[in-house]
Design a protein around this motif. Sequence first.
Motif, PDB file in Angstrom:
ATOM      1  N   ASN A  85       0.837  -1.207   0.000  1.00 25.93           N
ATOM      2  CA  ASN A  85       0.000   0.000   0.000  1.00 25.93           C
ATOM      3  C   ASN A  85       0.869   1.253   0.000  1.00 25.93           C
ATOM      4  O   ASN A  85       0.570   2.231   0.676  1.00 25.93           O
ATOM      5  N   LEU A 103       2.646   4.100  -2.442  1.00 28.20           N
ATOM      6  CA  LEU A 103       2.596   4.686  -3.772  1.00 28.20           C
ATOM      7  C   LEU A 103       3.518   5.904  -3.846  1.00 28.20           C
ATOM      8  O   LEU A 103       3.340   6.879  -3.112  1.00 28.20           O
ATOM      9  N   ALA A 161       5.204   1.966  -7.919  1.00 32.75           N
ATOM     10  CA  ALA A 161       4.978   1.030  -6.820  1.00 32.75           C
ATOM     11  C   ALA A 161       6.074  -0.029  -6.820  1.00 32.75           C
ATOM     12  O   ALA A 161       6.499  -0.490  -7.883  1.00 32.75           O
ATOM     13  N   TYR A 162       6.509  -0.389  -5.633  1.00 36.76           N
ATOM     14  CA  TYR A 162       7.459  -1.498  -5.476  1.00 36.76           C
ATOM     15  C   TYR A 162       6.700  -2.822  -5.543  1.00 36.76           C
ATOM     16  O   TYR A 162       5.542  -2.916  -5.134  1.00 36.76           O
ATOM     17  N   TYR A 163       7.368  -3.852  -6.026  1.00 40.61           N
ATOM     18  CA  TYR A 163       6.825  -5.205  -5.960  1.00 40.61           C
ATOM     19  C   TYR A 163       7.987  -6.189  -6.090  1.00 40.61           C
ATOM     20  O   TYR A 163       9.120  -5.801  -6.389  1.00 40.61           O
ATOM     21  N   TYR A 194      -6.906   1.791  -2.982  1.00 35.27           N
ATOM     22  CA  TYR A 194      -6.145   1.370  -1.799  1.00 35.27           C
ATOM     23  C   TYR A 194      -6.964   1.648  -0.534  1.00 35.27           C
ATOM     24  O   TYR A 194      -7.776   2.585  -0.508  1.00 35.27           O
TER      25      TYR A 194
END
Length: 245
Positions: free
Chosen positions: A11, A13, A77-79, A112
């Motif tokens: 969550n 951003l 966004a990280y993933y 979100y």
Amino acid sequence: MTEEFRKRAKNFLLLDIETVCGFASYDHLPERMQKLWDKKALTIKKGDESVSNADCFYDRGAIYAEFGKIVCIAFGAYYWNDKDELSLKVSSLQGDDEAQLLLKFKALIEKYPADQLVLCAHNGKEFDFPFLCRRMLIHCIEIPKALQITGKKPWELLHQDTMDLWKFGDYKSYTSLDLLAAVLNVPGSKNEMSGDQVTKVYYEENDLAKISRYCREDVVVLAQLYLRLQCFKQVSAENITRVES
């Protein structure tokens, strides 16, 4: 990399906005707004009469929500990819119709959980977040709960600001994204243009795509800088995805 960060990244951003003068020139301002800009310019110019109010508007109008408008919002966004490597995906929204742009952004962040979303920007608390809220209010767009801060206690404000993280409570100076990235040896984004050229590129070159690329690259720098401020390993170049929009 900590488990806490991996959990929070769901969550989280990263955000950057690009703003321009609300009108192509001082002469295009409505008469009422011209008079109000003339008053504003007195405080900006600080007695320097070598700069006209018209030039001052073109150079500085974009940084004030009352006189500027948003033309691009980039976000990332990280993933973790299928190899369990930290990755980054960056995209953007852009357009001449600011109201439609803000509505699209509102729809995005409302996907979100409002009480869990962390927005991260450089100087976001002083610029990006309030600018977004003010322009939404001007267009009578309901401000998303994630951006509403009135009445919230300090520990309820989840948003992150990389400039704030660098200040350590020292509020006397401003440190640009580019300077902080250079100090911490994070690759910069000023290859194609710089922030003070956005209004010119928008009105004179009519190149919104160029502005969008620039804005997305600033989010890449922001993402790497945030990791660096946590002393985490940065995202490898091959794990950064840029989505053209």
